[in-house]
Design an enzyme around this catalytic site. Structure first.
Site, PDB file in Angstrom:
ATOM      1  N   PRO A   2      -5.148 -93.834  25.520  1.00 28.24           N
ATOM      2  CA  PRO A   2      -5.572 -92.725  26.394  1.00 28.24           C
ATOM      3  C   PRO A   2      -6.993 -92.274  26.036  1.00 28.24           C
ATOM      4  O   PRO A   2      -7.281 -91.988  24.889  1.00 28.24           O
ATOM      5  CB  PRO A   2      -4.561 -91.616  26.088  1.00 28.24           C
ATOM      6  N   GLU A   3      -7.855 -92.259  27.030  1.00 32.10           N
ATOM      7  CA  GLU A   3      -9.218 -91.766  26.849  1.00 32.10           C
ATOM      8  C   GLU A   3      -9.294 -90.378  27.459  1.00 32.10           C
ATOM      9  O   GLU A   3      -8.305 -89.880  27.991  1.00 32.10           O
ATOM     10  CB  GLU A   3     -10.207 -92.726  27.538  1.00 32.10           C
ATOM     11  N   ARG A 153     -34.041 -92.018  16.796  1.00 34.55           N
ATOM     12  CA  ARG A 153     -32.873 -92.874  16.544  1.00 34.55           C
ATOM     13  C   ARG A 153     -33.145 -94.308  16.949  1.00 34.55           C
ATOM     14  O   ARG A 153     -33.525 -94.583  18.087  1.00 34.55           O
ATOM     15  CB  ARG A 153     -31.659 -92.362  17.312  1.00 34.55           C
TER      16      ARG A 153
END
Ligand SMILES: [Zn+2]
Length: 272
Positions: A2-3, A153
């Site tokens: 499940p997301e 980043r």
């Protein structure tokens, strides 16, 4: 697994059946989930009224006047409202919240990677929730935030948007799909992407998650009774799982590439 969309669909599905309901009794048949179910869960929850159900990242929070039940579905967990007469539990039905109405909120989890915690009202933020980034569907989440937090980043933009400290709930499938919609190559360095492109990406993330919730909402119509099926957004996926198939925009073959141990799918022509 499940997301965020499945968890949100679950929340919306059960909410009308549990909001305002009083918990009569809690039955824990198996306490060995990802973390042990607290011994006193039954004691603290019995007699409490569930005021509402909130979601934070992939956690559900059942709010009562005494505190909140924090529930994570793990890899294979599901929740269902079972109307009376409640049928006997099946093998993987580990926890029941028996409601005053006679209905039962049943937690099922074959792989037992889910978890239940009790958060007392006056407790400090739970460690599981303490370092979570903003919700992708909240107004506070936008391209400016992604742009600001990505400066310097060198890691990939895909890894960046999947980092729960940056934004929660953007799993592998949704990251691939959103990067496709935004026209951004998943291996591009997060720190090298411009503000206008991050604005497009933030909108794409929101759009992908909202469509998935809508799709879950259609297939996951019935949370009452048995046989509820998890929602599938799969038919709507544009690139994920479609290696060598034609790109829906330009017909170039979709490529698959492993980025940070996760399969990524993208169109080499549309995504730069
Ligand atoms: Zn393309």
């Amino acid at each position: 697994m499940p997301e965020l969309p499945e968890v949100e669909t679950t929340r919306r599905g059960i909410l009308p059946h549990v909001a305002g309901a009083r918990v009569e009794r809690v039955v824990v048949r198996e306490s060995r989930l990802r973390w042990p179910v607290p011994d006193r869960l039954g004691e603290v929850l019995a007699g409490q009224c569930i005021r509402t159900v909130d979601r934070r990242a992939k956690y559900l929070l059942f709010r009562t006047d005494a505190g909140s039940l924090l529930l994570h579905l793990g890899m294979s967990g599901s929740l269902q409202v079972v109307p009376p007469p409640v049928p006997p539990p099946q093998r993987h039905d580990h926890v029941d919240l028996l409601l005053e109405s006679g209905a039962c909120l049943r937690y099922t989890d074959p792989r037992r990677f889910g978890s239940l915690h009790w958060l007392p009202l006056d407790a400090p933020p739970h460690p599981l929730l303490a370092h979570l980034g903003p919700e992708p569907l909240d107004a506070a989440f936008n391209g400016e935030l992604l742009f600001r937090r990505s400066r310097g980043r060198r890691g990939t933009v895909k890894g960046f948007v999947m980092d729960g400290r940056i934004v929660v709930g953007v799993g592998n499938i949704y990251a691939s799909e959103a990067l496709f919609l935004a026209g951004i190559n998943p291996v591009r360095a997060a720190g090298r992407i411009s503000l206008p492109r991050y604005r497009r990406l933030a909108l794409a993330i929101r759009q992908v998650l909202e469509s998935a919730i809508a799709a879950g909402g259609t297939t996951l119509r019935d949370f009452v009774g048995v046989g509820g099926q998890p929602g599938y957004f799969r038919q709507q996926l544009r690139v994920y799982g479609r290696a060598t198939e034609p790109c829906p925009t330009c017909n170039t073959a979709i490529r698959q590439r492993v980025i940070a141990q996760r399969a990524s799918y993208y169109c080499p022509a549309c995504q730069r």
